[in-house]
Scaffold this motif. Structure first.
Motif, mmCIF file in Angstrom:
data_model
loop_
_atom_site.group_PDB
_atom_site.id
_atom_site.type_symbol
_atom_site.label_atom_id
_atom_site.label_comp_id
_atom_site.label_asym_id
_atom_site.label_seq_id
_atom_site.Cartn_x
_atom_site.Cartn_y
_atom_site.Cartn_z
ATOM 1 N N SER A 32 0.847 -1.191 0.000
ATOM 2 C CA SER A 32 0.000 0.000 0.000
ATOM 3 C C SER A 32 0.884 1.243 0.000
ATOM 4 O O SER A 32 1.660 1.449 0.944
ATOM 5 C CB SER A 32 -0.903 0.010 1.236
ATOM 6 N N TYR A 33 0.747 2.079 -1.037
ATOM 7 C CA TYR A 33 1.549 3.300 -1.054
ATOM 8 C C TYR A 33 1.198 4.167 0.152
ATOM 9 O O TYR A 33 2.073 4.612 0.891
ATOM 10 C CB TYR A 33 1.370 4.098 -2.356
ATOM 11 N N ALA A 34 -0.091 4.396 0.361
ATOM 12 C CA ALA A 34 -0.531 5.320 1.412
ATOM 13 C C ALA A 34 -0.153 4.846 2.808
ATOM 14 O O ALA A 34 0.349 5.627 3.623
ATOM 15 C CB ALA A 34 -2.038 5.541 1.322
ATOM 16 N N ALA A 35 -0.368 3.590 3.103
ATOM 17 C CA ALA A 35 -0.128 3.089 4.459
ATOM 18 C C ALA A 35 1.321 2.688 4.693
ATOM 19 O O ALA A 35 1.869 2.964 5.761
ATOM 20 C CB ALA A 35 -1.038 1.898 4.741
ATOM 21 N N ASP A 36 1.927 2.053 3.722
ATOM 22 C CA ASP A 36 3.256 1.482 3.929
ATOM 23 C C ASP A 36 4.378 2.407 3.478
ATOM 24 O O ASP A 36 5.250 2.769 4.264
ATOM 25 C CB ASP A 36 3.370 0.140 3.203
ATOM 26 N N VAL A 37 4.364 2.790 2.219
ATOM 27 C CA VAL A 37 5.451 3.613 1.677
ATOM 28 C C VAL A 37 5.438 5.006 2.303
ATOM 29 O O VAL A 37 6.453 5.458 2.844
ATOM 30 C CB VAL A 37 5.380 3.687 0.139
ATOM 31 N N ALA A 38 4.297 5.683 2.253
ATOM 32 C CA ALA A 38 4.234 7.032 2.827
ATOM 33 C C ALA A 38 4.522 6.988 4.323
ATOM 34 O O ALA A 38 5.217 7.858 4.853
ATOM 35 C CB ALA A 38 2.871 7.653 2.555
ATOM 36 N N GLY A 39 4.037 5.949 4.997
ATOM 37 C CA GLY A 39 4.311 5.808 6.428
ATOM 38 C C GLY A 39 5.790 5.631 6.708
ATOM 39 O O GLY A 39 6.332 6.235 7.634
ATOM 40 N N GLY A 40 6.455 4.821 5.897
ATOM 41 C CA GLY A 40 7.896 4.616 6.066
ATOM 42 C C GLY A 40 8.688 5.882 5.790
ATOM 43 O O GLY A 40 9.648 6.199 6.500
ATOM 44 N N ILE A 41 8.283 6.609 4.754
ATOM 45 C CA ILE A 41 8.958 7.874 4.430
ATOM 46 C C ILE A 41 8.742 8.880 5.555
ATOM 47 O O ILE A 41 9.683 9.530 6.021
ATOM 48 C CB ILE A 41 8.464 8.423 3.074
ATOM 49 N N ASN A 42 7.490 9.000 6.021
ATOM 50 C CA ASN A 42 7.179 9.957 7.092
ATOM 51 C C ASN A 42 7.872 9.614 8.397
ATOM 52 O O ASN A 42 8.149 10.500 9.206
ATOM 53 C CB ASN A 42 5.668 10.051 7.294
ATOM 54 N N ALA A 43 8.164 8.339 8.611
ATOM 55 C CA ALA A 43 8.860 7.914 9.828
ATOM 56 C C ALA A 43 10.378 8.007 9.685
ATOM 57 O O ALA A 43 11.109 7.658 10.610
ATOM 58 C CB ALA A 43 8.462 6.480 10.182
#
Length: 99
Positions: A32-43
């Motif tokens: 999931s881009y929104a949950a996984d990728v964006a979350g990883g980038i934001n973290a």
């Protein structure tokens, strides 16, 4: 090395050398881009690996992912994942590139 697997195909791989910040040694893998990728980038994790969902077959006339609610392309203006793969089996190659 810590490996966590959930039903949503989200993997968090953590490689933590002594004294290191856990975020700087964590690889987020997900579909999931929104949950996984964006979350990883934001973290501010070490890297993100997007296991891009398969696209609808062209003959269906649909444009998007076969997986309901999952994007098949990075949204315009959003940061790209560190790696994009077609299968979770490709994650090992991503780890090798990171070193």
């Amino acid at each position: 090395l810590t490996l966590t697997l959930t039903l949503a195909l989200t993997l968090t791989l953590t490689l933590i050398p002594a004294g290191a910040n856990p975020r700087s040694a964590t690889l987020m893998v997900g579909d999931s881009y929104a949950a996984d990728v964006a979350g990883g980038i934001n973290a501010s994790l070490l890297a993100t690996v997007w296991v891009r969902p398969p696209l609808e077959p062209p003959e269906t006339g649909a444009q998007g992912s076969l997986m309901h609610g999952h994007l098949s392309a990075v949204p315009a203006g959003q940061p790209s994942p560190t790696f994009t793969v077609e299968s979770v089996l490709e994650v090992e190659a991503c780890l090798e590139k990171i070193g």
